[in-house]
Scaffold this active site. Structure first.
Site, short mmCIF file in Angstrom:
data_model
loop_
_atom_site.label_atom_id
_atom_site.label_comp_id
_atom_site.label_asym_id
_atom_site.label_seq_id
_atom_site.Cartn_x
_atom_site.Cartn_y
_atom_site.Cartn_z
N LYS A 241 0.72 -1.16 0.13
CA LYS A 241 0.15 -0.10 0.24
C LYS A 241 0.82 1.17 -0.04
CE LYS A 241 -4.08 -0.51 0.90
NZ LYS A 241 -5.26 -0.72 0.29
N CYS B 271 -30.09 17.93 14.83
CA CYS B 271 -31.10 19.03 14.93
C CYS B 271 -32.38 18.24 15.12
CB CYS B 271 -31.33 19.65 13.33
SG CYS B 271 -33.02 20.54 13.36
#
Ligand code: IVH
Length: 668
Positions: free
Chosen positions: A314, A426
């Site tokens: 990687k 919210c």
């Protein structure tokens, strides 16, 4: 007749050859106009002589009818994944392990770029493409044959240069999208008012998993082929020999692939590919090293999910330094609030980055991120950029701390952080950021069950301002609905009738419809049994709720927070004014879903749900979502690149569902 058949065969040969030169050799031999002319002639001949149409004709790449779901395919040989080496040291460990397992032998490796796309399998029987699938969990994948056929770089018939077609041939490869094509597609998506894709990988995945292949056909998908599955009728000694055969059959093989004989060559390859990473047109996230000899591969064997003969090297995540200009609270579809940093734009791996997610308040506090800070950002696995750390040495003292506001930036509703959760939310059920999603949920079958109020109509109702909260639905008039684009008076009246029919819900259905966080249909039922009326539920305090069998403190707090929001109370009032009345008793069969009480585990990434949405979905049906597989698990739902949970499910014999099977189950 003979002549026509010959002409058809000749046209197909010419078109296939043109495709091959264009897509595989990257060296066009005829003009687009000439290509179109050949294609039109073939289409016309086939239209007049449908008896000559074969599934591998180049005319058959597109045009299939949309599917209702993907079938499942069991791979003859599992598609394994790869172990990762994160640095040079770990790569050297890999070579050492191989040498130790093959004492005295010379080992060659094939070095390949690791393409960041989607693994697929292509099946050819006697030289004809007969189907293809996604990797899925490695054992079973989804049948995406229709979509794969639209990719012109995938041969529908093997070119038989000098090698005869094997009886069975499975070729594996990675479907991907070039970065410039991805950016063009995103511009187009935005221009059409559709959401942009996060990265080329997601857009390739989204394009391949379309039920309508005509959409896939319009997407610029490509493929690099890199491995052999089942094969009969031909054999290869080495992986490299196989790779060299692929282009002769008409497959694309990545030109950066290299045969390496020494460790030094391999390490050099690793660093070289990393150094040219940004100048390649497509995303790669590393390199892959594979033992070349199939006999040696066999001798080394495989572990449960990955071979011992291969490794992925990687690359380090790409990092850059930039400055946080501002921090903004962004409200998601479910009301969850994510703080987002606006950055001084900076180029990171060929992409301009102007925003980074800060996840939540804890993350901001832990990293002590302030407005005005110079920071190191990175794109890990090429997802949304993140802030790695603050460069405190560069602080001037003018930086400002940030706290998520206690009022929603979109609607001004109260923002609350529920106990035990990382995210602020919210609380206003009518917050415009959430409204469309809320209404979709409100009218859905297992909530208020208002038939005919589909996604498009809801969008129009909200966009035109006709509906500002869920209760507005009960004040709609047929002519208002009909005035929306494309709606006949008759269908408008049908909707009015359906709304009328929904005016007497059970308490459980209404509570579910309100979309209180953590309160699904099952919980609605418990609340209904306990309170019976909306008024009593409304008046209940935390302690009373918390004492109910099956209701914990999290749910209790959720309910208290919900009713504490003035805007939600107003909406309930308006629902009453709109004529909504709770049924005195409920019919039990209506609220008990057949999946109630079942346990689900999710693994891998799903295309149509986030993990939370999938969880919420089953919870709304009265089922549970658990995080690990045990013998008490009823279903394991597997997405793309699933983890070890899929293996465990196989071992324990737990029922495994693909995403489309899961969809069918919950929709049934
Ligand atoms: S070989 C054992 N070669 O990486 C063989 N895979 O982490 C495994 N991939 O699922 C596949 N480029 O999607 C192989 N050159 C390449 C690859 C590659 C990308 C992907 C593939 C696989 C994943 C494993």
């Amino acid at each position: 007749m003979k002549n026509i058949q010959q002409r058809i065969a000749e046209l197909r040969r010419q078109i296939n050859t043109a495709n091959y030169h264009y897509y595989v050799l990257d060296n066009p031999t005829i003009s687009d106009a000439e290509y179109d002319r050949l294609m039109r002639e073939l289409q016309e001949l086939e239209a007049h002589h449908p008896e000559f149409i074969t599934p591998d004709s180049p005319t058959q790449r597109v045009g299939a009818q949309p599917l209702t779901g993907f079938g499942t395919v069991t791979h003859r040989i599992p598609l394994l994944s790869l172990d990762n080496a994160m640095n040079e040291g770990e790569l050297l460990d890999f070579f050492q392990r191989i040498q130790k397992a093959l004492p005295g032998e010379t080992v060659e490796f094939v070095a390949e770029p690791k393409i960041d796309g989607l693994a697929v399998e292509l099946v050819y029987e006697n030289g004809i493409f007969t189907g293809g699938s996604t990797r899925g969990d490695g054992f079973t994948g989804e049948d995406i044959s229709q979509n794969l056929k639209t990719i012109r770089a995938i041969p529908l018939t093997l070119r038989n240069a000098d090698i005869p077609a094997p009886e069975l041939l499975e070729v594996r490869g990675e479907v991907y999208m070039d970065r410039p094509d991805f950016e063009k597609l995103n511009e187009q998506q935005l221009a059409e008012g559709k959401p942009a894709f996060a990265n080329p990988r997601n857009s390739a995945a989204g394009s391949l998993r379309q039920l309508d292949a005509r959409i896939t056909a319009k997407r610029p998908l490509k493929i690099w082929c890199y491995s052999l599955g089942s094969c009969t009728g031909i054999s290869f000694e080495t992986h490299y020999e196989f790779l060299q055969t692929l282009p002769k059959w008409g497959f694309r093989v990545n030109p950066l692939i290299k045969l390496c004989k020494t460790r030094e060559e391999l390490l050099e390859y690793y660093h070289y590919i990393e150094s040219i990473r940004d100048s390649i047109a497509y995303d790669i996230d590393g390199v892959v090293f594979k033992v070349n000899s199939y006999a040696q591969q066999q001798a080394l064997g495989v572990k449960s999910r990955s071979p011992r003969w291969a490794i992925a090297g990687k690359f380090k995540a790409r990092q850059e330094v930039t400055r946080i200009l501002d921090i903004e609270a962004s409200v998601g579809r479910t009301g969850a609030i994510t703080p987002v940093a606006h950055l001084k734009p900076v180029s990171l791996g060929g992409v301009t980055v102007a925003n980074a997610t800060l996840h939540n308040q804890d993350e901001i506090d832990r990293k002590d991120i302030r407005i005005g800070d110079w920071v190191i950002i990175q794109r890990a696995g090429d997802v949304i950029p993140q802030v790695v750390k603050v460069i405190t040495e560069r602080r001037t003292g003018s930086e400002q701390k940030y706290t998520i506001p206690d009022r929603c930036p979109v609607c001004g509703g109260h923002v609350v952080r529920p106990e035990g959760e990382a995210k602020h939310r919210c609380q206003n059920m009518n917050c415009p950021a959430q409204l469309k999603g809320r209404i979709r949920h409100f009218v859905s079958k297992r909530a208020m069950d208002i038939e005919g109020l589909g996604e498009k109509i809801i969008d129009q109702m909200v966009d035109s301002g006709l509906v500002k909260n869920v209760a507005d639905i009960y004040f709609l008039k047929a002519e208002q609905i009909a005035a929306l684009e494309h709606l006949a008076v008759k269908s408008a009246q049908n909707i009015i009738d359906a709304i009328e029919k929904s005016r007497n819900p059970t308490l459980a259905h209404l509570v579910h419809a309100l979309g209180i966080p953590n309160v699904g249909e099952h919980m609605g039922k418990l609340l209904e049994q306990h309170f019976g009326t909306l008024e009593k539920l409304f008046e209940a305090d935390f302690d009373e709720l918390n004492q109910i069998e099956g209701v914990g403190p999290i749910v209790a707090q959720s309910i208290v927070d919900f009713f504490a929001e003035e805007k939600n109370r107003q909406t309930l009032q308006r629902l009453l004014e709109g004529g909504v009345r709770i049924q005195a008793t409920s019919s039990p069969e209506k609220t008990t879903h057949p999946l109630a009480g079942k346990t689900f585990v999710f693994t891998g990434s799903l295309a149509q749900f986030t993990r939370d949405e999938a969880k919420e979905t089953v919870e709304k049906l009265g089922a549970h979502a658990a995080s690990s597989v045990s013998k008490n698990t009823d279903y394991v739902v597997i997405g793309e690149s699933p983890g070890a949970k899929a293996d465990k499910a196989h071992k324990l014999g737990v029922k495994i569902l693909s995403e489309s099977e899961f969809r069918k189950l919950i929709d049934s």
